[in-house]
Design an enzyme around this catalytic site. Structure first.
Site, PDB file in Angstrom:
ATOM      1  CE1 TYR A 117      40.246  37.890  38.790  1.00  0.00           C
ATOM      2  CE2 TYR A 117      40.376  38.701  41.044  1.00  0.00           C
ATOM      3  CZ  TYR A 117      39.760  37.927  40.082  1.00  0.00           C
ATOM      4  OH  TYR A 117      38.641  37.187  40.403  1.00  0.00           O
ATOM      5  CD  GLU A 205      37.114  36.445  37.443  1.00  0.00           C
ATOM      6  OE1 GLU A 205      36.718  35.944  36.378  1.00  0.00           O
ATOM      7  OE2 GLU A 205      37.697  35.806  38.325  1.00  0.00           O
TER       8      GLU A 205
END
Ligand code: ADP
Ligand code: MG
Length: 398
Positions: A117, A205
């Site tokens: 991530y 993101e």
């Protein structure tokens, strides 16, 4: 403002961020044609909606169909695209209503070694752009953040220096990457930060960021949220707006120059000035009720805007009463009162309405409201307003 994944990837590529080759398609035939231009032998078909959780989400009309699938043949590409396009995708982020799929992204399938991530956002607590990274990337990052927050590395960037190579090294080593992948990750982090600042983003993101079996580091998913106040500097970004993805009421408000945010209470409010709007929401809470919306009609609201504002408030079925709290400064209270009366008549207002006016020509304004023949409850100061709006609903319930 949000954009689609494929648009975000196109923007990020311009800053040197590595993403799989892909093409958007609006019909199943376009999807097949797009797949033919890919390398194969693996393709991904990805529903493009402004919400995450697509990989685990379901197409309502075809419950076996997920919102992201990895397939091996052109026939499968066509089937997946047919199942998705024009249908509704429900994910953990869309809520039960789901979101209609109008376009799909066809991309090269990637040979994933591991998913990570990587996010950047403006952290309001520190007023700094903060990088977040985790070895636990992929579809369960929300759970990781909730249950094991220590697994998320956070690095705040000093706005004076901007990002420095040591920040990028901290991310790459924090993700336990080695050799070439470590270096590639550092470059990607530097490029991503450049994209974030130059495009005036609020959130970028990448989930997942992956390492491939051939040693590449690739952004497989991308979400970008832009700072609306800086959009005027980026007409090319503004052109990416997909209105079908936005809350209808909020969109109508933006077009009328009104600042509307939907909330989940049942007192609709119309206020001029953001500070007064915040204070008004506080007095509603003080009266034991909850605001149905935040609505700032601005300093110079005219009758047309007030009419649109009433329509917006009334289009929310949760609204049981309306509170108008307006300070007549630039705009005189009598003009506002005229606007309220005309707008209330035009929309055939059938909900209790409490109005508090203050400022220039307030007495004249109150006379106009009283003479209108409409069941308007006039309030004086904030405390009086709180009591009256509280009473209105109690009387209704009794
Ligand atoms: P969402 O976050 O909305 O669920 P993602 O784009 O993250 O959608 O896709 C979900 C999962 O699908 C990813 O975690 C990854 O495992 C897989 N995936 C996505 N894109 C690709 C790709 N190009 N190649 C292979 N797998 C992919
Ligand atoms: Mg994702």
């Amino acid at each position: 403002m949000n954009i689609h994944e494929y648009q975000a990837k196109e923007l990020l590529q311009r800053f040197g961020v590595n993403t799989p080759r892909g093409q958007v398609a609006f019909t199943p035939d376009e999807a097949v044609a797009a797949a033919k231009t890919m390398g194969g032998p693996i393709y991904v078909v990805k529903a493009q909606i402004h919400a995450g959780g697509r990989g685990k989400g379901k197409i309502k009309e075809v419950p076996t169909q997920r919102g992201v699938v990895v397939v091996k043949t052109l026939d499968e590409v066509k089937t997946a695209a047919t199942n998705m396009l024009g249908n509704t995708l429900e994910t953990i982020q869309t809520g039960e209503a789901g979101q209609k799929v109008g376009r799909v992204l066809i991309a090269d399938g990637c040979d994933i070694a591991k998913e990570y991530y990587l996010g950047m956002l403006l952290d309001r607590a520190t007023s700094r752009i903060t990088i977040m990274a985790s070895t636990e990337g992929g579809m369960d990052i929300e759970e990781v953040a909730h249950k094991t927050p220590e697994k998320i590395l956070k690095i705040a960037i000093d706005p004076v220096t901007g990002i420095q190579p040591f920040h990028a090294r901290e991310v790459a080593f924090g993700l336990k990457l080695e050799g070439d992948a470590n270096k590639k990750c550092q470059t990607l982090v530097m490029n991503l930060y450049k994209a974030f600042t130059e495009l005036d983003c609020s959130i970028v993101e990448i989930n997942p960021l992956v390492t491939t079996t051939s040693g590449d580091v690739v952004a497989l998913d991308a979400k970008i949220n832009f700072d609306d106040n800086a959009l005027f500097r980026h007409p090319d970004v503004m052109a990416l707006r997909d209105e079908s993805e936005e809350n209808e009421i909020e969109l109508a408000a933006t077009k009328a120059g009104l600042n509307y945010v939907k909330l989940d209470g049942n007192i609709g409010c119309m206020v001029n000035g953001a500070g007064l709007a915040m204070a008004t929401m506080d007095i509603i809470q003080l009266a034991g009720e909850k605001p149905a919306n935040f609505l700032d009609v601005g300093g110079g609201a005219n009758k047309d805007q007030i009419t649109v504002a009433f329509k917006l408030i009334l289009s929310d079925p949760n609204v049981k009463a309306i509170l108008v709290n307006i300070f007549g400064g630039i705009m005189r209270c009598d003009i506002i009162a005229d606007g309220i009366v005309a707008a209330a008549k035009e929309v055939k207002l059938d909900k209790p309405l409490v109005v508090r006016l203050a400022g220039t020509n307030v007495e004249k304004g109150k006379e106009i409201l009283a003479a209108s023949g409409l069941p308007i409850i006039s309030a004086d100061d904030l405390k009086d307003t709180a009591v009256k709006i509280g009473n209105v609903l109690k009387q209704k319930a009794a």
